[in-house]
Design a protein around this motif. Structure first.
Motif, PDB file in Angstrom:
ATOM      1  N   VAL A  71       0.945  -1.253  -0.023  1.00 55.13           N
ATOM      2  CA  VAL A  71       0.048  -0.174  -0.073  1.00 55.13           C
ATOM      3  C   VAL A  71       0.767   1.378  -0.238  1.00 55.13           C
ATOM      4  O   VAL A  71       1.331   1.749   1.057  1.00 55.13           O
ATOM      5  N   PRO A  72       1.241   1.878  -1.373  1.00 58.30           N
ATOM      6  CA  PRO A  72       2.157   3.073  -1.178  1.00 58.30           C
ATOM      7  C   PRO A  72       1.486   4.444  -0.845  1.00 58.30           C
ATOM      8  O   PRO A  72       0.547   4.706  -1.415  1.00 58.30           O
ATOM      9  N   TYR A  73       1.908   4.849   0.305  1.00 55.93           N
ATOM     10  CA  TYR A  73       1.531   6.139   0.755  1.00 55.93           C
ATOM     11  C   TYR A  73      -0.011   6.051   0.987  1.00 55.93           C
ATOM     12  O   TYR A  73      -0.610   7.200   1.087  1.00 55.93           O
ATOM     13  N   GLY A  74      -0.330   5.038   1.585  1.00 49.49           N
ATOM     14  CA  GLY A  74      -1.701   4.846   1.944  1.00 49.49           C
ATOM     15  C   GLY A  74      -2.038   3.979   3.080  1.00 49.49           C
ATOM     16  O   GLY A  74      -0.970   3.562   3.704  1.00 49.49           O
ATOM     17  N   PRO A  75      -3.022   3.824   3.791  1.00 46.10           N
ATOM     18  CA  PRO A  75      -4.434   4.555   3.185  1.00 46.10           C
ATOM     19  C   PRO A  75      -4.394   6.062   3.478  1.00 46.10           C
ATOM     20  O   PRO A  75      -3.809   6.681   3.908  1.00 46.10           O
ATOM     21  N   VAL A  76      -5.416   6.829   2.512  1.00 48.36           N
ATOM     22  CA  VAL A  76      -5.790   8.205   2.955  1.00 48.36           C
ATOM     23  C   VAL A  76      -7.079   8.315   3.481  1.00 48.36           C
ATOM     24  O   VAL A  76      -7.913   7.649   2.895  1.00 48.36           O
ATOM     25  N   VAL A  77      -7.137   9.043   4.576  1.00 41.09           N
ATOM     26  CA  VAL A  77      -8.186   9.143   5.424  1.00 41.09           C
ATOM     27  C   VAL A  77      -8.607  10.593   5.448  1.00 41.09           C
ATOM     28  O   VAL A  77      -7.858  11.558   5.364  1.00 41.09           O
ATOM     29  N   SER A  78      -9.942  11.090   5.500  1.00 41.96           N
ATOM     30  CA  SER A  78     -10.370  12.472   5.468  1.00 41.96           C
ATOM     31  C   SER A  78     -10.079  13.111   6.750  1.00 41.96           C
ATOM     32  O   SER A  78     -10.079  14.444   6.843  1.00 41.96           O
ATOM     33  N   ASN A  79      -9.873  12.367   7.783  1.00 41.41           N
ATOM     34  CA  ASN A  79      -9.554  13.070   9.087  1.00 41.41           C
ATOM     35  C   ASN A  79      -8.852  11.898  10.161  1.00 41.41           C
ATOM     36  O   ASN A  79      -9.403  10.668  10.193  1.00 41.41           O
ATOM     37  N   PHE A  80      -7.633  12.130  10.591  1.00 45.76           N
ATOM     38  CA  PHE A  80      -6.960  11.095  11.337  1.00 45.76           C
ATOM     39  C   PHE A  80      -7.629  10.853  12.611  1.00 45.76           C
ATOM     40  O   PHE A  80      -7.607   9.621  12.856  1.00 45.76           O
ATOM     41  N   GLU A  81      -8.535  11.452  12.963  1.00 39.40           N
ATOM     42  CA  GLU A  81      -9.652  11.058  14.159  1.00 39.40           C
ATOM     43  C   GLU A  81     -10.564   9.935  13.555  1.00 39.40           C
ATOM     44  O   GLU A  81     -11.050   9.160  14.370  1.00 39.40           O
ATOM     45  N   LEU A  82     -10.672   9.638  12.359  1.00 42.99           N
ATOM     46  CA  LEU A  82     -11.373   8.672  11.857  1.00 42.99           C
ATOM     47  C   LEU A  82     -10.625   7.312  11.916  1.00 42.99           C
ATOM     48  O   LEU A  82     -11.158   6.125  11.750  1.00 42.99           O
ATOM     49  N   ARG A  83      -9.352   7.443  12.269  1.00 42.26           N
ATOM     50  CA  ARG A  83      -8.600   6.107  12.375  1.00 42.26           C
ATOM     51  C   ARG A  83      -8.685   5.504  13.820  1.00 42.26           C
ATOM     52  O   ARG A  83      -7.965   5.196  14.730  1.00 42.26           O
ATOM     53  N   THR A  84     -10.026   4.975  13.804  1.00 38.64           N
ATOM     54  CA  THR A  84     -10.206   4.226  15.008  1.00 38.64           C
ATOM     55  C   THR A  84     -10.137   2.939  14.917  1.00 38.64           C
ATOM     56  O   THR A  84      -9.682   2.224  13.744  1.00 38.64           O
ATOM     57  N   SER A  85      -9.887   2.093  16.064  1.00 38.17           N
ATOM     58  CA  SER A  85      -9.866   0.536  15.898  1.00 38.17           C
ATOM     59  C   SER A  85     -10.898   0.195  15.027  1.00 38.17           C
ATOM     60  O   SER A  85     -10.189  -0.949  14.241  1.00 38.17           O
ATOM     61  N   ASP A  86     -11.955   0.285  14.985  1.00 34.53           N
ATOM     62  CA  ASP A  86     -12.923   0.004  13.947  1.00 34.53           C
ATOM     63  C   ASP A  86     -12.477  -0.037  12.601  1.00 34.53           C
ATOM     64  O   ASP A  86     -12.515  -1.141  11.572  1.00 34.53           O
ATOM     65  N   PHE A  87     -11.874   1.168  12.097  1.00 32.70           N
ATOM     66  CA  PHE A  87     -11.525   1.591  10.920  1.00 32.70           C
ATOM     67  C   PHE A  87     -10.410   0.603  10.479  1.00 32.70           C
ATOM     68  O   PHE A  87     -10.313   0.217   9.599  1.00 32.70           O
TER      69      PHE A  87
END
Length: 265
Positions: A71-87
């Motif tokens: 996964v080169p330079y990814g993933p890309v998320v709209s908000n770092f706060e969305l990087r939850t354990s579920d995500f």
């Protein structure tokens, strides 16, 4: 939260360009470059209801050290706060399914995130692959777009002066640029990158022989320049000294960012 394969290039690239960081390696076009060179792209989108909150372009790489998913330079998320354990659990689960379906040995994830960002759950750190692009980041406008969480299309941006940009470079870099100008080196952008790619390839082979590194293939260069040039997202620079082209470089454009990707001299 759901994860599924993406099918809409326009929506994908619009999401990528709206983010604080828009790495061109996660662009739809780059996935097609990998496909041209025998590496299958798989594009995942993560949604919260109907809202697209993340994208992840992964590539199936048939490498000597073991077939794997990268996964080169990814993933890309709209908000770092969305990087939850579920995500992260959802993402890793989908990537594992992809790896197993393609008989891969491992998954390599190289997100374009600050070094202080906690690692994705279930992964092991690999300092060998830490990126250092932030050292060479140069904002060309005010306000600095990387200091904002997302891009604002209607925001007024003021170009910075050449002297302001030079002052943010290393002193040695500034000195080399000014010396080249005094010595009569002229740098120009090619008006036809596909046509002039042969110049780059010849110089790149000379550079490879001199420095003994493993290069990208010429097939890769041709595909990348052709596909990005079709979308006006590639610039090939030529540096000329005393009538001879002595250096070339290839730059990719995505979401208001220009990234130096290949060089030869």
């Amino acid at each position: 939260m759901t994860g599924q394969e993406a099918t809409n290039q326009q929506e994908w690239d619009a999401f990528l360009c709206a983010q604080r960081f828009s790495p061109f390696l996660q662009s739809w076009t780059m996935g097609e470059v990998y496909r041209d060179t025998g590496q299958e792209p798989i594009r995942l989108e993560i949604r919260e209801g109907n809202e697209l909150i993340g994208i992840c372009q992964c590539i199936i790489v048939p490498a000597r050290r073991g077939k794997h998913v990268t996964v080169p330079y990814g993933p890309v998320v709209s908000n770092f706060e969305l990087r939850t354990s579920d995500f992260e659990t959802k993402l890793i689960s989908v990537l594992k399914d992809i790896a197993q379906a393609h008989n891969c040995s491992f998954i390599r994830i190289s997100p374009f995130w600050p070094v202080s960002t906690p690692p994705i759950l279930g992964t092991k750190s690999s300092t060998l692959h830490l990126l250092a692009e932030h050292i060479w980041y140069l904002p060309l406008t005010e306000p600095n777009p990387w200091k904002q969480q997302t891009r604002q299309a209607d925001q007024r941006m003021t170009p910075r002066s050449q002297e302001e940009i030079l002052q943010e470079m290393r002193q040695n870099t500034r000195n080399l640029i000014r010396r080249a100008e005094r010595d009569g080196v002229a740098v120009m952008a090619s008006d036809d990158p596909v046509r002039d790619l042969s110049i780059f390839i010849d110089l790149h082979e000379e550079t490879r022989r001199r420095h003994h590194f493993t290069p990208y293939t010429n097939e890769f260069f041709r595909s990348q320049v052709k596909r990005f040039s079709e979308r006006h997202e590639c610039t090939l620079y030529l540096a000329k000294y005393q009538g001879e082209i002595i250096a070339t470089s290839i730059h990719m454009h995505m979401g208001g960012e220009t990234s130096y990707h290949h060089g030869a001299s």
